[in-house]
Scaffold this active site. Structure first.
Site: not given
Ligand code: CMP
Length: 140
Positions: A11, A114, A117, A128
């Protein structure tokens, strides 16, 4: 267990801090092979399509903003049990709950930023991967 493929996105928080190589080292030392990889700027519509399953969630707008805030690195990872293995290497979605040594424990900024993904199931991995790679770009 047969060889499996999963889809990964490093990311914008990773590219911004020049951590692509550091995250790739954890992927490779965890036993997965990077069989396709490219750096790109995701458009708003690409991000909305990719995360369509989360459209109704309160964090959807923030998620699209974050994913389009800078370059990402999209990848296809290959190995035994690659989908589950990569989710173990990633750690929990919320970095405060991620296990020691995982990508998110080491590098994530927050649940929204985070770091990476990974696909959650074989069907989503196929969809995907197809959104970002054509067959001849994947070189095992
Ligand atoms: P990812 O694995 O990319 O899949 C969906 C994404 O949504 C997740 O990682 C997080 O980065 C984001 N996400 C999930 N929950 C929250 C939250 N409560 N607030 C903000 N972002 C979130």
């Amino acid at each position: 267990m047969a060889i499996e493929r999963t889809f990964s996105i490093l990311k914008p928080d990773v590219t911004r801090r020049n951590l692509t190589g550091a995250v790739n080292a954890l992927i490779e030392s965890g036993g997965l092979r990077i069989v396709a990889q490219k750096r790109l700027q995701m458009s708003r519509s690409q991000a909305e399509t990719f995360y369509a399953v989360h459209k109704a969630r309160p964090f959807f707008g923030e998620l699209v903003e974050t994913m389009t805030s800078g370059p990402v690195v999209v990848q296809v990872l290959e190995g035994e049990n690659a989908i589950k293995k990569y989710r173990e290497i990633l750690g929990a979605t919320d970095p405060s709950k991620a296990a020691e040594g995982t990508i998110r424990k080491k590098y994530a900024v927050s649940v929204g930023e985070n770091s990476a993904h990974g696909s959650d199931a074989p069907e989503t991995a196929t969809v995907e991967i197809a959104q970002f790679f054509s067959g001849n770009e994947i070189v095992p």
